[in-house]
Design a protein around this motif. Structure first.
Motif, PDB file in Angstrom:
ATOM      1  N   LYS A 149       0.855  -1.182   0.000  1.00 38.70           N
ATOM      2  CA  LYS A 149       0.000   0.000   0.000  1.00 38.70           C
ATOM      3  C   LYS A 149       0.891   1.232   0.000  1.00 38.70           C
ATOM      4  CE  LYS A 149      -4.349  -1.395   1.030  1.00 38.70           C
ATOM      5  NZ  LYS A 149      -5.573  -0.875   0.534  1.00 38.70           N
ATOM      6  N   GLN A 150       0.619   2.130  -0.932  1.00 36.84           N
ATOM      7  CA  GLN A 150       1.392   3.367  -0.999  1.00 36.84           C
ATOM      8  C   GLN A 150       1.192   4.161   0.297  1.00 36.84           C
ATOM      9  OE1 GLN A 150       0.364   5.808  -4.344  1.00 36.84           O
ATOM     10  NE2 GLN A 150       2.344   6.792  -4.367  1.00 36.84           N
ATOM     11  N   ASN A 151       2.245   4.733   0.821  1.00 37.73           N
ATOM     12  CA  ASN A 151       2.247   5.530   2.048  1.00 37.73           C
ATOM     13  C   ASN A 151       1.956   4.722   3.314  1.00 37.73           C
ATOM     14  OD1 ASN A 151       2.755   7.890   0.547  1.00 37.73           O
ATOM     15  ND2 ASN A 151       0.568   8.162   0.176  1.00 37.73           N
ATOM     16  N   TRP A 152       1.808   3.415   3.204  1.00 39.86           N
ATOM     17  CA  TRP A 152       1.519   2.590   4.371  1.00 39.86           C
ATOM     18  C   TRP A 152       2.574   1.508   4.546  1.00 39.86           C
ATOM     19  CZ3 TRP A 152      -0.002  -2.295   6.143  1.00 39.86           C
ATOM     20  CH2 TRP A 152      -0.660  -2.311   7.375  1.00 39.86           C
ATOM     21  N   GLY A 153       3.245   1.152   3.471  1.00 43.56           N
ATOM     22  CA  GLY A 153       4.202   0.053   3.504  1.00 43.56           C
ATOM     23  C   GLY A 153       3.546  -1.221   3.007  1.00 43.56           C
ATOM     24  N   SER A 154       3.941  -2.328   3.573  1.00 43.45           N
ATOM     25  CA  SER A 154       3.398  -3.621   3.171  1.00 43.45           C
ATOM     26  C   SER A 154       2.725  -4.308   4.346  1.00 43.45           C
ATOM     27  CB  SER A 154       4.519  -4.542   2.673  1.00 43.45           C
ATOM     28  OG  SER A 154       5.081  -4.058   1.489  1.00 43.45           O
ATOM     29  N   ARG A 155       1.682  -5.018   4.034  1.00 43.50           N
ATOM     30  CA  ARG A 155       1.071  -5.930   5.003  1.00 43.50           C
ATOM     31  C   ARG A 155       1.449  -7.319   4.531  1.00 43.50           C
ATOM     32  NH1 ARG A 155      -3.986  -6.296   8.732  1.00 43.50           N
ATOM     33  NH2 ARG A 155      -3.891  -8.522   9.080  1.00 43.50           N
ATOM     34  N   ILE A 156       1.959  -8.121   5.433  1.00 44.68           N
ATOM     35  CA  ILE A 156       2.430  -9.456   5.083  1.00 44.68           C
ATOM     36  C   ILE A 156       1.725 -10.481   5.954  1.00 44.68           C
ATOM     37  CG2 ILE A 156       4.448 -11.004   5.174  1.00 44.68           C
ATOM     38  CD1 ILE A 156       6.142  -8.558   4.416  1.00 44.68           C
ATOM     39  N   GLU A 157       1.320 -11.586   5.341  1.00 41.46           N
ATOM     40  CA  GLU A 157       0.890 -12.765   6.083  1.00 41.46           C
ATOM     41  C   GLU A 157       1.903 -13.840   5.778  1.00 41.46           C
ATOM     42  OE1 GLU A 157      -3.066 -14.276   5.939  1.00 41.46           O
ATOM     43  OE2 GLU A 157      -3.910 -12.416   6.716  1.00 41.46           O
ATOM     44  N   LYS A 180       7.202  -1.172   7.140  1.00 38.87           N
ATOM     45  CA  LYS A 180       7.345   0.146   6.536  1.00 38.87           C
ATOM     46  C   LYS A 180       8.764   0.618   6.799  1.00 38.87           C
ATOM     47  CE  LYS A 180       5.481   4.687   5.954  1.00 38.87           C
ATOM     48  NZ  LYS A 180       4.552   5.704   6.314  1.00 38.87           N
ATOM     49  N   ASP A 181       9.446   0.959   5.720  1.00 40.32           N
ATOM     50  CA  ASP A 181      10.853   1.320   5.799  1.00 40.32           C
ATOM     51  C   ASP A 181      11.601   0.162   6.460  1.00 40.32           C
ATOM     52  OD1 ASP A 181      10.286   3.803   4.572  1.00 40.32           O
ATOM     53  OD2 ASP A 181       9.716   4.635   6.523  1.00 40.32           O
ATOM     54  N   GLN A 182      12.261   0.400   7.563  1.00 41.30           N
ATOM     55  CA  GLN A 182      13.000  -0.665   8.248  1.00 41.30           C
ATOM     56  C   GLN A 182      12.241  -1.208   9.465  1.00 41.30           C
ATOM     57  OE1 GLN A 182      15.801  -1.903   6.934  1.00 41.30           O
ATOM     58  NE2 GLN A 182      15.574  -0.427   5.271  1.00 41.30           N
ATOM     59  N   ASP A 183      11.018  -0.739   9.685  1.00 41.02           N
ATOM     60  CA  ASP A 183      10.250  -1.151  10.857  1.00 41.02           C
ATOM     61  C   ASP A 183       9.272  -2.274  10.522  1.00 41.02           C
ATOM     62  OD1 ASP A 183      11.420   0.774  12.511  1.00 41.02           O
ATOM     63  OD2 ASP A 183       9.976   2.298  11.873  1.00 41.02           O
ATOM     64  N   THR A 184       9.234  -3.289  11.373  1.00 41.06           N
ATOM     65  CA  THR A 184       8.284  -4.390  11.243  1.00 41.06           C
ATOM     66  C   THR A 184       7.454  -4.447  12.516  1.00 41.06           C
ATOM     67  OG1 THR A 184       9.808  -5.645   9.853  1.00 41.06           O
ATOM     68  CG2 THR A 184       8.016  -6.873  10.893  1.00 41.06           C
ATOM     69  N   THR A 185       6.131  -4.456  12.348  1.00 40.65           N
ATOM     70  CA  THR A 185       5.211  -4.495  13.477  1.00 40.65           C
ATOM     71  C   THR A 185       4.341  -5.737  13.360  1.00 40.65           C
ATOM     72  OG1 THR A 185       5.116  -2.078  13.460  1.00 40.65           O
ATOM     73  CG2 THR A 185       3.381  -3.233  14.679  1.00 40.65           C
TER      74      THR A 185
END
Length: 160
Positions: A35-43, A61-66
């Motif tokens: 998603k633009q401006n949101w990063g990626s959602r991964i399953e 997003k960038d180097q952060d993973t939540t």
């Protein structure tokens, strides 16, 4: 047990093997939604044992993973259960959704007692259809979280 679910389960047990989790082996691996401006959602899904497959929902997003959620997809008590745990919802307690309908790569899980979602739908559209399904980077996974009245949110993931 619902006759349609019993048919699907027996089909997979007798055709593919004796482990119930084989019903969902197609799900294993990594799926991504950008998603633009949101990063990626991964399953990300991995087979745990003959009765369960574990998943994690992540935001990158960038180097952060939540970590957004942990998911267990398991077979017990003669049913398949989709059980997500979200740290900032439901007091971080797991919420079980029972498989109520399935056909091919289309699975519907429900928990009418839950506020939102009450229904979770997983539908995979393979890039290639073959007698023995082989995972492909072109596979698409559609996920819908909704109320029983149909109001909901759609997610589209691609196999990585």
């Amino acid at each position: 047990m619902n006759p349609a679910i019993l048919f699907v389960l027996l089909t997979f047990v007798f055709v593919k093997g004796s482990d119930p989790v084989e019903t969902f082996t197609w799900l294993s691996g990594t799926w991504e939604m950008k998603k633009q401006n949101w990063g990626s959602r991964i399953e990300s899904w991995t087979i745990q044992d003959e009765n369960s497959i574990g998943g994690k929902g992540l935001r990158v997003k960038d180097q952060d993973t939540t970590l957004l959620e942990s998911i267990e997809l398991t077979f017990r008590d003669d049913h398949f259960w989709y059980i997500p745990t979200v740290s900032d919802q439901n007091n971080a307690q797991p919420v079980p959704f029972k498989l109520v309908k399935s056909r091919g790569f289309h699975f519907i899980f429900e928990n009418p007692e839950h506020d939102f979602p009450q229904r979770i739908v997983y539908h995979m559209k393979p890039m290639r259809i073959a007698p023995e399904y082989i995972a492909s980077t072109g596979d698409t996974l559609y996920v819908r979280a909704e109320k029983l009245d149909g109001e909901g949110i759609d997610y589209t993931f691609f196999r990585q």
